[in-house]
Scaffold this active site. Structure first.
Site, PDB file in Angstrom:
ATOM      1  N   ARG A  95       0.839  -1.214   0.000  1.00 23.62           N
ATOM      2  CA  ARG A  95       0.000   0.000   0.000  1.00 23.62           C
ATOM      3  C   ARG A  95       0.864   1.250   0.000  1.00 23.62           C
ATOM      4  NH1 ARG A  95       0.312   3.738   2.664  1.00 23.62           N
ATOM      5  NH2 ARG A  95       0.098   2.669   4.633  1.00 23.62           N
ATOM      6  N   CYS A 244       0.598  17.353  -0.621  1.00 23.01           N
ATOM      7  CA  CYS A 244       0.714  15.946  -1.042  1.00 23.01           C
ATOM      8  C   CYS A 244       0.430  15.023   0.135  1.00 23.01           C
ATOM      9  CB  CYS A 244       2.134  15.631  -1.530  1.00 23.01           C
ATOM     10  SG  CYS A 244       2.744  16.714  -2.800  1.00 23.01           S
ATOM     11  N   ARG A 274      -9.335 -23.443  16.967  1.00 30.09           N
ATOM     12  CA  ARG A 274      -8.349 -23.827  17.982  1.00 30.09           C
ATOM     13  C   ARG A 274      -9.047 -24.294  19.267  1.00 30.09           C
ATOM     14  NH1 ARG A 274      -3.253 -25.571  19.209  1.00 30.09           N
ATOM     15  NH2 ARG A 274      -2.461 -24.594  21.113  1.00 30.09           N
ATOM     16  N   GLY A 345      -1.719 -16.966  20.120  1.00 28.09           N
ATOM     17  CA  GLY A 345      -0.680 -17.584  20.929  1.00 28.09           C
ATOM     18  C   GLY A 345       0.640 -17.627  20.172  1.00 28.09           C
ATOM     19  N   GLY A 346       1.336 -18.741  20.280  1.00 33.43           N
ATOM     20  CA  GLY A 346       2.626 -18.886  19.600  1.00 33.43           C
ATOM     21  C   GLY A 346       2.506 -18.720  18.105  1.00 33.43           C
ATOM     22  N   GLU A 369       4.628   9.774   7.385  1.00 32.53           N
ATOM     23  CA  GLU A 369       3.536  10.703   7.021  1.00 32.53           C
ATOM     24  C   GLU A 369       3.016  11.462   8.235  1.00 32.53           C
ATOM     25  OE1 GLU A 369       2.038  11.126   3.993  1.00 32.53           O
ATOM     26  OE2 GLU A 369       3.028   9.579   2.839  1.00 32.53           O
TER      27      GLU A 369
HETATM   28  C1  LIG Z   1       9.625   2.825   6.273  1.00 31.63           C
HETATM   29  C2  LIG Z   1       9.567   4.307   6.119  1.00 31.63           C
HETATM   30  C3  LIG Z   1       9.244   4.881   4.892  1.00 31.63           C
HETATM   31  C4  LIG Z   1       9.242   6.266   4.751  1.00 31.63           C
HETATM   32  N1  LIG Z   1       8.978   6.816   3.512  1.00 31.63           N
HETATM   33  C5  LIG Z   1       9.153   8.155   3.321  1.00 31.63           C
HETATM   34  C6  LIG Z   1       9.048   8.726   2.010  1.00 31.63           C
HETATM   35  O1  LIG Z   1       8.734   8.048   1.024  1.00 31.63           O
HETATM   36  N2  LIG Z   1       9.341  10.048   1.847  1.00 31.63           N
HETATM   37  C7  LIG Z   1       9.695  10.853   2.901  1.00 31.63           C
HETATM   38  O2  LIG Z   1       9.956  12.039   2.676  1.00 31.63           O
HETATM   39  N3  LIG Z   1       9.782  10.342   4.160  1.00 31.63           N
HETATM   40  C8  LIG Z   1       9.529   9.018   4.388  1.00 31.63           C
HETATM   41  N4  LIG Z   1       9.651   8.472   5.657  1.00 31.63           N
HETATM   42  C9  LIG Z   1      10.079   9.339   6.748  1.00 31.63           C
HETATM   43  C10 LIG Z   1       9.015   9.630   7.782  1.00 31.63           C
HETATM   44  O3  LIG Z   1       8.046  10.487   7.274  1.00 31.63           O
HETATM   45  C11 LIG Z   1       9.727  10.168   9.031  1.00 31.63           C
HETATM   46  O4  LIG Z   1      10.391   9.079   9.634  1.00 31.63           O
HETATM   47  C12 LIG Z   1       8.794  10.831  10.007  1.00 31.63           C
HETATM   48  O5  LIG Z   1       8.305  12.038   9.480  1.00 31.63           O
HETATM   49  C13 LIG Z   1       9.455  11.118  11.358  1.00 31.63           C
HETATM   50  O6  LIG Z   1      10.665  11.747  11.197  1.00 31.63           O
HETATM   51  P1  LIG Z   1      11.964  11.180  11.945  1.00 31.63           P
HETATM   52  O7  LIG Z   1      12.070   9.722  11.664  1.00 31.63           O
HETATM   53  O8  LIG Z   1      13.119  12.040  11.569  1.00 31.63           O
HETATM   54  O9  LIG Z   1      11.641  11.319  13.469  1.00 31.63           O
HETATM   55  P2  LIG Z   1      11.819  12.643  14.390  1.00 31.63           P
HETATM   56  O10 LIG Z   1      11.222  13.829  13.717  1.00 31.63           O
HETATM   57  O11 LIG Z   1      13.248  12.732  14.829  1.00 31.63           O
HETATM   58  O12 LIG Z   1      10.916  12.274  15.639  1.00 31.63           O
HETATM   59  C14 LIG Z   1      11.337  11.342  16.647  1.00 31.63           C
HETATM   60  C15 LIG Z   1      10.286  11.336  17.760  1.00 31.63           C
HETATM   61  O13 LIG Z   1      10.184  12.651  18.325  1.00 31.63           O
HETATM   62  C16 LIG Z   1       8.843  13.098  18.276  1.00 31.63           C
HETATM   63  N5  LIG Z   1       8.824  14.541  18.042  1.00 31.63           N
HETATM   64  C17 LIG Z   1       9.437  15.243  17.038  1.00 31.63           C
HETATM   65  N6  LIG Z   1       9.165  16.542  17.151  1.00 31.63           N
HETATM   66  C18 LIG Z   1       8.354  16.673  18.245  1.00 31.63           C
HETATM   67  C19 LIG Z   1       7.707  17.775  18.871  1.00 31.63           C
HETATM   68  N7  LIG Z   1       7.814  19.036  18.393  1.00 31.63           N
HETATM   69  N8  LIG Z   1       6.967  17.555  19.980  1.00 31.63           N
HETATM   70  C20 LIG Z   1       6.820  16.286  20.464  1.00 31.63           C
HETATM   71  N9  LIG Z   1       7.395  15.201  19.918  1.00 31.63           N
HETATM   72  C21 LIG Z   1       8.149  15.390  18.808  1.00 31.63           C
HETATM   73  C22 LIG Z   1       8.189  12.342  17.129  1.00 31.63           C
HETATM   74  O14 LIG Z   1       6.782  12.258  17.289  1.00 31.63           O
HETATM   75  C23 LIG Z   1       8.880  10.993  17.250  1.00 31.63           C
HETATM   76  O15 LIG Z   1       8.219  10.200  18.190  1.00 31.63           O
HETATM   77  C24 LIG Z   1       9.569   7.089   5.844  1.00 31.63           C
HETATM   78  C25 LIG Z   1       9.848   6.505   7.086  1.00 31.63           C
HETATM   79  C26 LIG Z   1       9.849   5.151   7.232  1.00 31.63           C
HETATM   80  C27 LIG Z   1      10.186   4.542   8.578  1.00 31.63           C
END
Ligand SMILES: Cc1cc2nc3c(=O)[nH]c(=O)nc-3n(C[C@H](O)[C@H](O)[C@H](O)COP(=O)(O)OP(=O)(O)OC[C@H]3O[C@@H](n4cnc5c(N)ncnc54)[C@H](O)[C@@H]3O)c2cc1C
Length: 390
Positions: A95, A244, A274, A345-346, A369
């Site tokens: 998806r 977007c 089960r 379960g397992g 997202e």
């Molecule tokens: C498998 C996967 C696919 C992805 N695909 C895409 C993609 O196609 N294109 C793309 O651009 N990105 C993509 N992403 C990135 C994704 O959107 C980001 O991982 C996400 O926006 C979070 O950013 P970060 O990982 O840097 O976490 P961070 O921003 O570092 O956040 C870490 C933690 O801190 C918390 N936090 C941050 N700021 C605050 C605040 N102000 N107050 C309270 N809590 C806060 C967050 O909620 C989180 O729990 C993907 C991520 C994954 C894991």
């Protein structure tokens, strides 16, 4: 092992058109036939079933809401939502591929692109001849994309792009990347970066425990020369990528329901078969409590999806409403997956059943997202008028 059944406790089917139900059935059958039988093998091998890109194009999963003149399906938001739901019954990673291609690549080209850009890319992306990716997140800027460092400068007939993006779905295989970067004035613009451009590379991220059947990678730009006609003319500023994300988050809210349904139906069938203490698991009150709560949660999420879809069709769905649906439905799906995993379960951790794969996948869906907490803060800002995340 999946099932074709779907709970419809509040008779929502009465509210969908025959066309929407036909689309849902078509995608459901496709998932049963072409995804369910071997998705676990792909996930175990951490391999993307690449042949599905062409098949997704053939059955109209790419750009279903884009007008037919550009190769899209010309369908409404509810039809798109139902497609996401059915694909995610198969796998959240698949998806994700559909969401990225439709909402994060085709949609910005359609909404912000020039006529030439639309004609060049949309038909190829719709058919699955080309695959796209969306580059917003950077190593140091995830929840705070406005701080991005990736930048470009004007060099006459082209611009020169430098920087990098991290965690990009589809990046290692993408033919085109919609990349968000700052110009000399610090304004965010969208650029179409094409595979093969000198200085552009897309290393894959390995060792993921989540979304293992979809590819994720980096985008690296080292003095990449990009023709000016590849800059999206129709938008400037953070509202470009955020527009977007509204599209994609809408699909995620529906998709999460699909993952939850697959877990629920798997648990329902398992508890009927089960036997423990000489009785089927389904006969114990604690199991019935879990099943009743799962059905209630799924039904509430289905209602939210339907209403959000109708608002979207009327052009009235707000960013905050979409945030609420994405956040609540993904959290719901995670909870349902955790309960279902315990019910088995397992066996709940075995690849013979889809639950553990859904559970691990949803750990990414709850983060990408916009994280669970960032959506909470978007709602907090809506309620109070005060942004708490800046
Ligand atoms: C498998 C996967 C696919 C992805 N695909 C895409 C993609 O196609 N294109 C793309 O651009 N990105 C993509 N992403 C990135 C994704 O959107 C980001 O991982 C996400 O926006 C979070 O950013 P970060 O990982 O840097 O976490 P961070 O921003 O570092 O956040 C870490 C933690 O801190 C918390 N936090 C941050 N700021 C605050 C605040 N102000 N107050 C309270 N809590 C806060 C967050 O909620 C989180 O729990 C993907 C991520 C994954 C894991």
């Amino acid at each position: 092992m999946t099932t074709s059944a779907t709970p419809d406790f509040y008779a929502l089917d009465d509210l969908f058109t025959d066309e929407q139900k036909l689309i849902r059935q078509t995608v459901r059958d496709f998932v049963q036939r072409e995804i369910a039988p071997d998705i676990d093998d792909y996930a175990q091998r951490a391999e993307f079933p690449r042949h599905l890109v062409k098949r997704f194009g053939e059955i109209g999963l790419f750009g279903p809401t884009i007008p037919p003149e550009y190769g899209g399906g010309g369908l409404d938001a509810l039809a798109y939502g139902l497609m996401c739901q059915e694909i995610e019954r198969g796998d959240s990673g698949l998806r994700s591929v559909v969401s990225v291609q439709s909402s994060l690549v085709m949609w910005p080209i359609f909404a912000y692109g020039s006529e030439e850009q639309k004609k060049k890319w949309l038909p190829k992306l719709a058919s699955g001849e080309a695959l796209g990716c969306f580059g917003l997140t950077e190593p140091d800027y995830g929840s705070n994309p406005g701080g991005m460092k990736t930048h470009f400068h004007d060099a006459g007939d082209h611009v020169v792009l430098n920087g990098s993006k991290l965690w990009i779905t589809n990046s290692p295989l993408a033919d085109v990347a919609v990349v968000w970067a700052k110009n000399e004035a610090g304004k965010i613009r969208g650029l179409l970066v094409e595979r093969g451009m000198e200085g552009f590379s897309t290393p894959e991220i390995h060792r993921k425990w989540s979304l293992r059947a979809s590819t994720t990678g980096e985008l690296v730009f080292e003095n990449v020369k990009i023709p000016k006609e590849n800059v999206l003319p129709g938008v400037e500023g953070l509202r470009g990528p955020l527009g977007c994300l509204d599209q994609a988050r809408f699909g995620i809210a529906w998709g999460a329901v699909g993952a939850a349904i697959d877990c629920y139906e798997t648990a329902r069938r398992y508890t009927a078969e089960r036997i423990q203490f000489d009785r089927p698991l389904a006969s114990f009150q604690l199991i019935q409590k879990k099943m009743a709560e799962m059905l209630t949660a799924i039904t509430q999420a289905q209602l939210v999806c339907w209403r959000l879809g109708t608002l979207k069709n009327e052009g009235k769905a707000t960013t905050a409403q979409i945030s609420m649906a994405k956040r609540a439905n993904v959290a719901m799906a995670l909870e349902v997956a955790r309960e279902a995993r315990q019910i088995l379960g397992g066996m709940g951790i075995s690849g013979d059943f889809p639950i553990m794969r859904h559970l691990m996948n949803l750990e990414s869906v709850v983060t990408y997202e916009g994280t669970h907490d960032i959506h909470l803060l978007i709602l907090g800002a809506e309620i109070t008028g005060i942004q708490a995340f800046k």
